[in-house]
Motif scaffolding. Structure first.
Motif, PDB file in Angstrom:
ATOM      1  N   UNK A 132     -16.341  43.732   8.995  1.00 35.60           N
ATOM      2  CA  UNK A 132     -15.698  45.224   9.296  1.00 35.60           C
ATOM      3  C   UNK A 132     -15.153  45.265  11.088  1.00 35.60           C
ATOM      4  N   UNK A 133     -14.663  43.721  11.322  1.00 31.53           N
ATOM      5  CA  UNK A 133     -14.257  43.728  12.501  1.00 31.53           C
ATOM      6  C   UNK A 133     -12.836  43.227  12.635  1.00 31.53           C
ATOM      7  N   UNK A 134     -11.110  43.572  12.834  1.00 30.17           N
ATOM      8  CA  UNK A 134      -9.720  43.645  12.496  1.00 30.17           C
ATOM      9  C   UNK A 134      -9.614  42.101  13.300  1.00 30.17           C
ATOM     10  N   UNK A 135     -10.269  41.676  13.937  1.00 31.22           N
ATOM     11  CA  UNK A 135      -9.760  40.311  14.772  1.00 31.22           C
ATOM     12  C   UNK A 135     -10.727  38.661  14.508  1.00 31.22           C
ATOM     13  N   UNK A 136     -12.107  38.994  14.570  1.00 29.49           N
ATOM     14  CA  UNK A 136     -12.656  37.892  14.618  1.00 29.49           C
ATOM     15  C   UNK A 136     -13.362  37.265  13.340  1.00 29.49           C
ATOM     16  N   UNK A 137     -12.906  35.886  14.107  1.00 25.20           N
ATOM     17  CA  UNK A 137     -13.895  34.655  12.793  1.00 25.20           C
ATOM     18  C   UNK A 137     -15.340  35.201  12.527  1.00 25.20           C
ATOM     19  N   UNK A 138     -15.307  34.919  11.101  1.00 23.32           N
ATOM     20  CA  UNK A 138     -16.727  34.942  10.861  1.00 23.32           C
ATOM     21  C   UNK A 138     -17.578  33.384  11.818  1.00 23.32           C
ATOM     22  N   UNK A 139     -19.229  33.496  10.984  1.00 26.07           N
ATOM     23  CA  UNK A 139     -19.671  32.586  11.328  1.00 26.07           C
ATOM     24  C   UNK A 139     -19.577  31.383  10.367  1.00 26.07           C
ATOM     25  N   UNK A 140     -18.616  31.710   8.962  1.00 20.69           N
ATOM     26  CA  UNK A 140     -18.085  30.307   8.315  1.00 20.69           C
ATOM     27  C   UNK A 140     -16.997  30.200   8.985  1.00 20.69           C
ATOM     28  N   UNK A 141     -16.372  30.711   9.581  1.00 25.04           N
ATOM     29  CA  UNK A 141     -14.951  30.414  10.540  1.00 25.04           C
ATOM     30  C   UNK A 141     -15.671  29.398  11.585  1.00 25.04           C
ATOM     31  N   UNK A 142     -16.313  30.011  12.019  1.00 26.96           N
ATOM     32  CA  UNK A 142     -17.079  28.291  13.046  1.00 26.96           C
ATOM     33  C   UNK A 142     -17.258  26.517  12.474  1.00 26.96           C
ATOM     34  N   UNK A 143     -17.843  27.151  11.242  1.00 28.30           N
ATOM     35  CA  UNK A 143     -18.415  26.196  10.575  1.00 28.30           C
ATOM     36  C   UNK A 143     -16.940  25.455  10.181  1.00 28.30           C
ATOM     37  N   UNK A 203     -22.432  30.486  17.000  1.00 26.49           N
ATOM     38  CA  UNK A 203     -23.766  30.824  16.250  1.00 26.49           C
ATOM     39  C   UNK A 203     -23.455  29.903  15.158  1.00 26.49           C
ATOM     40  N   UNK A 204     -22.519  29.163  14.078  1.00 29.18           N
ATOM     41  CA  UNK A 204     -22.417  27.961  13.426  1.00 29.18           C
ATOM     42  C   UNK A 204     -23.217  26.518  14.003  1.00 29.18           C
ATOM     43  N   UNK A 205     -22.264  26.890  15.242  1.00 32.64           N
ATOM     44  CA  UNK A 205     -23.212  25.703  15.447  1.00 32.64           C
ATOM     45  C   UNK A 205     -24.878  25.658  15.977  1.00 32.64           C
ATOM     46  N   UNK A 206     -25.188  26.762  16.191  1.00 37.00           N
ATOM     47  CA  UNK A 206     -27.222  27.060  17.100  1.00 37.00           C
ATOM     48  C   UNK A 206     -27.836  27.495  15.521  1.00 37.00           C
ATOM     49  N   UNK A 207     -26.672  27.792  14.862  1.00 35.55           N
ATOM     50  CA  UNK A 207     -27.767  27.717  13.371  1.00 35.55           C
ATOM     51  C   UNK A 207     -28.016  26.044  12.449  1.00 35.55           C
ATOM     52  N   UNK A 208     -26.832  25.620  12.954  1.00 31.83           N
ATOM     53  CA  UNK A 208     -26.476  24.188  12.698  1.00 31.83           C
ATOM     54  C   UNK A 208     -28.162  23.098  13.374  1.00 31.83           C
ATOM     55  N   UNK A 209     -28.106  23.320  14.519  1.00 32.55           N
ATOM     56  CA  UNK A 209     -29.032  22.489  15.268  1.00 32.55           C
ATOM     57  C   UNK A 209     -28.202  21.856  16.179  1.00 32.55           C
ATOM     58  N   UNK A 210     -26.689  22.136  16.820  1.00 35.83           N
ATOM     59  CA  UNK A 210     -26.338  21.066  16.806  1.00 35.83           C
ATOM     60  C   UNK A 210     -26.842  21.609  19.013  1.00 35.83           C
ATOM     61  N   UNK A 211     -26.506  20.183  19.160  1.00 38.08           N
ATOM     62  CA  UNK A 211     -26.594  20.023  20.879  1.00 38.08           C
ATOM     63  C   UNK A 211     -25.343  20.014  21.874  1.00 38.08           C
ATOM     64  N   UNK A 219     -14.942  29.520  26.622  1.00 33.80           N
ATOM     65  CA  UNK A 219     -13.408  30.178  25.650  1.00 33.80           C
ATOM     66  C   UNK A 219     -13.743  31.923  26.058  1.00 33.80           C
ATOM     67  N   UNK A 220     -12.748  32.552  25.386  1.00 31.99           N
ATOM     68  CA  UNK A 220     -13.070  33.956  24.582  1.00 31.99           C
ATOM     69  C   UNK A 220     -13.563  34.677  23.805  1.00 31.99           C
ATOM     70  N   UNK A 221     -13.538  35.476  23.423  1.00 31.67           N
ATOM     71  CA  UNK A 221     -14.595  35.836  21.831  1.00 31.67           C
ATOM     72  C   UNK A 221     -14.044  35.269  21.253  1.00 31.67           C
ATOM     73  N   UNK A 222     -13.276  34.487  21.342  1.00 30.59           N
ATOM     74  CA  UNK A 222     -13.524  34.216  19.599  1.00 30.59           C
ATOM     75  C   UNK A 222     -14.438  33.180  19.564  1.00 30.59           C
ATOM     76  N   UNK A 223     -15.179  31.921  20.747  1.00 29.35           N
ATOM     77  CA  UNK A 223     -15.789  30.553  20.797  1.00 29.35           C
ATOM     78  C   UNK A 223     -16.727  31.409  20.696  1.00 29.35           C
ATOM     79  N   UNK A 224     -17.225  32.333  20.556  1.00 27.99           N
ATOM     80  CA  UNK A 224     -18.810  33.391  19.664  1.00 27.99           C
ATOM     81  C   UNK A 224     -18.635  32.661  18.359  1.00 27.99           C
ATOM     82  N   UNK A 225     -17.787  33.080  17.306  1.00 34.47           N
ATOM     83  CA  UNK A 225     -18.273  32.180  15.928  1.00 34.47           C
ATOM     84  C   UNK A 225     -18.902  30.682  15.838  1.00 34.47           C
ATOM     85  N   UNK A 226     -17.642  30.280  16.866  1.00 34.95           N
ATOM     86  CA  UNK A 226     -18.410  28.860  16.452  1.00 34.95           C
ATOM     87  C   UNK A 226     -20.053  28.423  17.295  1.00 34.95           C
TER      88      UNK A 226
END
Length: 240
Positions: free
Chosen positions: A206-217, A24-32, A15-22
């Motif tokens: 401090x970002x007008x556009x993106x979702x947080x890691x909690x959004x990725x969760x 990050x959350x997946x990495x923290x969770x240890x998802x494959x 995806x685009x930059x919005x995939x970043x939150x997903x």
């Protein structure tokens, strides 16, 4: 940012930059998972790939190289033969379509649109044309049996965009995806206030556009039953 966890993986993320939150959350969770953001939102609206007999070919060489690398990690030669869900954010960056300058010619001197303009078929057709590459990506893979899921973006409208157009464009895109029977990952019921705007905990600070890691969760929580169902399904069903 991308994850390179050894196979087998649960899903491919593109995806685009919005995939970043997903990611990050997946990495923290240890998802494959494998994948991550491949560029900015406007890079994946109009035509950005072609479908050939061999597979999906991205126009930008750097994107094609990244996707080829992700597929190699999971021992898959083409997106056509992908056997895990593809989670994608392509084309749903509604602030790009809603840029103020795009719509000034349709407004009166008071800045108002004609009645029902934003709900009209004309408006939907314009948005569909602006997003034709992304819509073609989803439908092009679906016809080859790929389980592709479109993720709605954070409900955040930067100053460069008209909020009225943002939400109307999103509604038009949802309708187009639903008509094409593309599954949509929609977490607005959990992430948004009654006025439709994104709640602070789900916004990147401090970002007008993106979702947080909690959004990725939230997105991963919505994906969890889908992934679990695929794991428990018979092998021949997962091949469909």
């Amino acid at each position: 940012m991308c994850s390179t966890i050894t196979k087998p993986v649960d899903f491919l993320l593109l995806g685009d930059s919005h995939a970043g939150a997903i990611g990050k959350a997946a990495t923290r969770r240890g998802l494959a998972f494998v994948g991550g953001p491949l560029g900015s939102g406007r890079d994946f609206t109009a035509d950005f790939c072609d479908f050939t007999a061999e597979g999906c070919r991205f126009h930008r060489d750097e994107v094609e190289s990244l996707v080829a690398g992700f597929l190699a990690e999971i021992d898959t030669q083409s997106l056509y033969t992908l056997r895990v869900p593809l989670v994608a954010t392509f084309g749903l960056c509604c602030h790009v379509y809603a840029a103020w300058e795009n719509w000034l010619g349709f407004q009166d001197q008071a800045g108002q649109f004609p009645p029902d303009f934003l709900e009209s078929q004309f408006f939907a057709d314009v948005i569909g044309e602006m997003a034709r590459g992304a819509l073609g990506f989803y439908t092009g893979l679906q016809v080859h049996g790929v389980a592709v899921y479109a993720v709605l973006p954070p409900q955040r409208v930067p100053e460069i965009a008209d909020p009225r157009v943002f939400f109307a464009a999103q509604a038009a895109l949802i309708t187009a995806l639903e008509r094409a029977k593309i599954p949509i990952i929609d977490v607005r019921a959990h992430a948004c206030a009654p006025d439709g705007g994104q709640l602070a905990p789900y916004c990147e600070p401090q970002d007008p556009l993106h979702g947080s890691e909690a959004f990725g969760d939230l997105i991963l929580d919505a994906l969890a039953p889908i992934l679990a169902a695929r794991v428990s399904a018979p092998a021949h069903s997962r091949e469909q």
